[in-house]
Structure formats: structure tokens, C-alpha cells
Enzyme design. Structure first.
Site, mmCIF file in Angstrom:
data_model
loop_
_atom_site.group_PDB
_atom_site.id
_atom_site.type_symbol
_atom_site.label_atom_id
_atom_site.label_comp_id
_atom_site.label_asym_id
_atom_site.label_seq_id
_atom_site.Cartn_x
_atom_site.Cartn_y
_atom_site.Cartn_z
ATOM 1 N N GLU A 99 9.372 0.569 2.902
ATOM 2 C CA GLU A 99 9.522 -0.305 4.073
ATOM 3 C C GLU A 99 8.925 -1.673 3.742
ATOM 4 O O GLU A 99 7.771 -1.774 3.341
ATOM 5 C CB GLU A 99 8.783 0.296 5.275
ATOM 6 C CG GLU A 99 8.927 -0.554 6.531
ATOM 7 C CD GLU A 99 8.101 -0.011 7.695
ATOM 8 O OE1 GLU A 99 8.695 0.512 8.636
ATOM 9 O OE2 GLU A 99 6.861 -0.100 7.630
ATOM 10 N N ARG B 263 0.846 -1.209 0.000
ATOM 11 C CA ARG B 263 0.000 0.000 0.000
ATOM 12 C C ARG B 263 0.878 1.254 0.000
ATOM 13 O O ARG B 263 2.045 1.219 0.415
ATOM 14 C CB ARG B 263 -0.942 0.013 1.212
ATOM 15 C CG ARG B 263 -0.233 0.053 2.576
ATOM 16 C CD ARG B 263 -0.198 1.466 3.119
ATOM 17 N NE ARG B 263 0.571 1.635 4.340
ATOM 18 C CZ ARG B 263 1.854 1.950 4.380
ATOM 19 N NH1 ARG B 263 2.548 2.115 3.268
ATOM 20 N NH2 ARG B 263 2.481 2.135 5.526
HETATM 21 P P1 0O2 Z 1 0.587 2.153 9.000
HETATM 22 O O1 0O2 Z 1 0.750 2.376 7.579
HETATM 23 O O2 0O2 Z 1 -0.708 2.647 9.516
HETATM 24 O O3 0O2 Z 1 0.859 0.745 9.400
HETATM 25 P P2 0O2 Z 1 7.229 4.955 15.077
HETATM 26 O O4 0O2 Z 1 7.854 3.787 15.810
HETATM 27 O O5 0O2 Z 1 5.783 4.716 14.754
HETATM 28 O O6 0O2 Z 1 7.493 6.226 15.736
HETATM 29 P P3 0O2 Z 1 8.816 4.341 12.716
HETATM 30 O O7 0O2 Z 1 10.186 4.667 13.085
HETATM 31 O O8 0O2 Z 1 8.404 4.603 11.296
HETATM 32 O O9 0O2 Z 1 7.843 5.154 13.670
HETATM 33 O O10 0O2 Z 1 8.467 2.962 12.947
HETATM 34 P P4 0O2 Z 1 8.336 1.512 13.304
HETATM 35 O O11 0O2 Z 1 8.125 1.412 14.744
HETATM 36 O O12 0O2 Z 1 9.381 0.747 12.680
HETATM 37 O O13 0O2 Z 1 6.919 1.240 12.632
HETATM 38 C C1 0O2 Z 1 6.642 1.339 11.312
HETATM 39 C C2 0O2 Z 1 5.388 0.525 11.032
HETATM 40 O O14 0O2 Z 1 5.457 -0.705 11.756
HETATM 41 C C3 0O2 Z 1 4.107 1.136 11.491
HETATM 42 O O15 0O2 Z 1 3.649 2.012 10.523
HETATM 43 C C4 0O2 Z 1 3.204 -0.076 11.583
HETATM 44 O O16 0O2 Z 1 2.823 -0.504 10.311
HETATM 45 C C5 0O2 Z 1 4.146 -1.079 12.169
HETATM 46 N N1 0O2 Z 1 4.076 -1.044 13.634
HETATM 47 C C6 0O2 Z 1 5.004 -0.585 14.477
HETATM 48 N N2 0O2 Z 1 4.613 -0.727 15.752
HETATM 49 C C7 0O2 Z 1 3.398 -1.283 15.731
HETATM 50 C C8 0O2 Z 1 2.460 -1.671 16.744
HETATM 51 O O17 0O2 Z 1 2.682 -1.545 17.948
HETATM 52 N N3 0O2 Z 1 1.294 -2.236 16.309
HETATM 53 C C9 0O2 Z 1 1.007 -2.401 14.996
HETATM 54 N N4 0O2 Z 1 -0.160 -2.945 14.686
HETATM 55 N N5 0O2 Z 1 1.865 -2.017 14.026
HETATM 56 C C10 0O2 Z 1 3.028 -1.473 14.378
HETATM 57 P P5 0O2 Z 1 2.612 3.159 10.850
HETATM 58 O O18 0O2 Z 1 3.282 4.473 10.725
HETATM 59 O O19 0O2 Z 1 1.875 2.903 12.100
HETATM 60 O O20 0O2 Z 1 1.678 3.103 9.630
#
Ligand code: 0O2
Ligand code: 0O2
Length: 268
Positions: free
Chosen positions: A140, A46
Site C-alpha cells: 500500500e 514499514r
Molecule cells: P497502520 O499500519 O497502523 O497504519 P480499514 O478501513 O482499517 O478497515 P483497509 O481497508 O485496509 O481497512 O483500509 P484503509 O481504510 O484504506 O486504511 C488503511 C490504512 O490507512 C490504515 O492502516 C492507516 O494507516 C490509514 N488510515 C485509514 N484510516 C485512518 C484514520 O482514520 N486515521 C489514521 N491515522 N490512519 C488511517 P492500519 O491498518 O490502521 O495500519
């Protein structure tokens, strides 16, 4: 917000997601053909919605002119696997690809997040060919098991509904559910290892059995009828007691007997 053309901004990301989806789906079918088992179950992808890009930019303090470098998951690919072992295999296959460059990896499987989230993330640079030339975009790739995906999908929708203010008891129950998903993955992996072990045992047994039977036939060929009949009796005994080690020994003894028989026949 600035007057940028958002559709134009997102276009290379759309292209990257479409191309990568095709590539990973092709990887899946190729592996299925080659190895009869694909470490990839299914692939989705997506492009982040503009509102989510802007929300994330605000949360991470990314200025509007630095979204391309500051938000790494505008293009997102998700690869689902059956087993945890498959995730390492898929990550290795991605690392060795020449059509993208790995920027860095985040292992939320070894170090799962406070929420209970588990997944393997790879941030990559993917070149898309546009009308104006090549453009590298960040993407990603999330690699996870079906159980990790099940948990993350539901947790994500609950978090969305409660706008990140989940009641404490719900948060706790979600953590417990994540633990249950982890146990499910472990149990499935151990069942799989047992199946692979028993398949290996079965193959070893059938290999040694055909070796022994061929050797006995060779002894008959060299007219060592009495010796061959004795070996046959021994074989029957070992086969009935499923003594794999004994069968292996018998195969070695037979090889020595064949060398002796050849010598006596003057063929060596
Ligand atoms: P989307 O598209 O809604 O899934 P952050 O940790 O959020 O400050 P960073 O550094 O981009 O920011 O991210 P991280 O932790 O690597 O997470 C990137 C993506 O991993 C998230 O995208 C989620 O898709 C997934 N993710 C990370 N933590 C969780 C969690 O606790 N639960 C769930 N369900 N997914 C998680 P986004 O931005 O949420 O976008
Ligand atoms: P196949 O042959 O069924 O594996 P598209 O652009 O049409 O290829 P789209 O519409 O963006 O893909 O779909 P999406 O939502 O990214 O999903 C991609 C593939 O994942 C689809 O298969 C879905 O059927 C599949 N999928 C989504 N959720 C699940 C799930 O929970 N379990 C399983 N097994 N598959 C799921 P395709 O593309 O039709 O290909």
C-alpha cells in the site's frame, strides 16, 4: 496460531519495502535535479508488525492461509508532499511505472473518512526476486501532504492509546483539527498559485521588454533614428506604468516598422 515461520513470511515484504523506498527516494532526487522542485518531500516505509497483521486479519475475517491476498498493507510506503497538487503528480508517476502493477486506488482526499482522515492510497502488486524465483507481493502506497501526515500521525497515536475508544469530545476536536489541516493545505496551495502566477508575470514582462529593446536596436540599425527614438519614448512610458498589454502591442508595432524599414532598405 499456525506454526509458520513468520520471519520467512515477512521477508519478501521487507525486501519490497526496502526496494520501493530506494526507488521513490531516487525519484525524488531525479525530479529535484530535473525540475529544481520535487513533488516529493520525503519517503518512509514499514512492514506491519506480526501482531498488527493478525489483529487486522481478525477484524477483516481473513483466514490465516489468505493473509497475502487479504491484507493489502503488510508492506507500506508513505510519500509526503508539500502541496495537494503534488499528490496527483506523484500518483500519475506511479501509474506509469513499469516495475509495479496498480491494483486499485482509494481517494480519501476527495472522500475523506468519517474520522477526518485524508490521504491518497494506491494498492500495488510489486514483484520481488527471491531465492525461489519471483514473488508478487501486495503493497500500500499512501500519498499525503505534510499537514495530512501531521494530523494522521497524532490521531493514530491517540487511537492506539485509547484502543479505538476515543472520548466523544476528543473525537470531535480531532475532526475540527482535520478541518484546520484541510484549510492549511488550501491556504498553502493558493499562496503557491499566487507565487507561480507572479513568477510567470515577471517572466512575461522580462521577455517582452527584451523583445522591444532588441526591435528598437534593429530600427537604429536600419537608420530609422527618428522612429526608433519615438518608440523609445513610448517604451519608457509603458515600462514606467507597468503596462504589459501596451508593451506587447508596442512589440507588434515595432515588428511592423522593422518590416517596413527592411523593405525601404531593399533587403527583402
Ligand atoms: P497502520 O499500519 O497502523 O497504519 P480499514 O478501513 O482499517 O478497515 P483497509 O481497508 O485496509 O481497512 O483500509 P484503509 O481504510 O484504506 O486504511 C488503511 C490504512 O490507512 C490504515 O492502516 C492507516 O494507516 C490509514 N488510515 C485509514 N484510516 C485512518 C484514520 O482514520 N486515521 C489514521 N491515522 N490512519 C488511517 P492500519 O491498518 O490502521 O495500519
Ligand atoms: P533524508 O536524506 O534525510 O531524506 P532508511 O532505511 O534509513 O533510509 P528509515 O530508517 O526506515 O530509513 O527511516 P524512516 O523512519 O522510514 O524515515 C525515512 C526518512 O524520512 C528519513 O530520512 C527521515 O529523516 C525522514 N522523515 C521522517 N519523518 C520526517 C518528518 O517529519 N519530516 C521530514 N522532513 N523528514 C522526515 P532519510 O532516510 O535519512 O533520508
Amino acid at each position: 496460531m499456525d506454526g509458520r515461520d513468520w520471519n520467512l513470511f515477512l521477508q519478501p515484504y521487507e525486501q519490497a519495502v526496502e526496494e520501493m523506498k530506494v526507488k521513490f527516494k531516487t525519484m525524488r532526487s531525479e525530479l529535484k535535479m530535473r525540475e529544481a522542485y520535487a513533488p516529493i518531500e520525503f519517503v518512509t516505509g514499514r512492514v506491519k508488525k506480526i501482531s498488527s497483521v493478525l489483529e487486522k486479519a481478525k477484524r477483516l475475517n481473513v483466514p490465516p492461509d489468505q493473509l497475502e491476498q487479504g491484507i493489502e498493507d503488510i508492506a507500506g510506503i508513505r510519500i509526503m508532499c508539500q502541496f495537494v497538487d503534488d499528490i496527483r503528480r506523484v500518483a500519475e508517476l506511479i501509474r506509469s511505472r513499469k516495475d509495479l502493477a496498480l491494483v486499485y486506488e482509494k481517494d480519501y482526499i476527495t472522500n475523506f473518512k468519517e474520522s477526518g482522515y485524508r490521504s491518497y492510497h494506491m494498492i500495488v502488486k510489486y514483484p520481488v526476486q527471491t531465492a525461489l524465483g519471483q514473488k508478487d507481493v501486495l503493497a500500500e502506497i499512501q500519498i499525503r501532504t505534510l499537514a495530512m501526515n501531521f494530523w494522521a500521525t497524532i490521531e493514530h497515536s491517540l487511537n492506539y492509546k485509547y484502543k479505538e475508544a476515543l472520548p466523544e469530545d476528543v473525537r470531535l476536536r480531532l475532526k475540527n483539527a482535520s478541518e484546520a489541516a484541510f484549510k492549511l493545505d488550501e491556504e498553502m496551495s493558493s499562496i503557491r498559485h499566487e507565487i507561480l502566477d507572479s513568477q510567470r508575470d515577471f517572466e512575461e514582462r522580462s521577455n517582452v521588454v527584451s523583445k522591444v529593446l532588441n526591435h528598437i536596436q534593429d530600427l537604429y540599425f536600419y537608420r530609422r533614428v527618428r522612429e526608433a527614438a519615438q518608440f523609445q519614448l513610448k517604451f519608457k512610458e509603458l515600462w514606467e506604468s507597468e503596462d504589459l498589454y501596451g508593451l506587447d502591442q508596442l512589440s507588434n508595432e515595432l515588428e511592423a516598422a522593422i518590416i517596413r524599414a527592411k523593405k525601404n532598405n531593399g533587403t527583402t
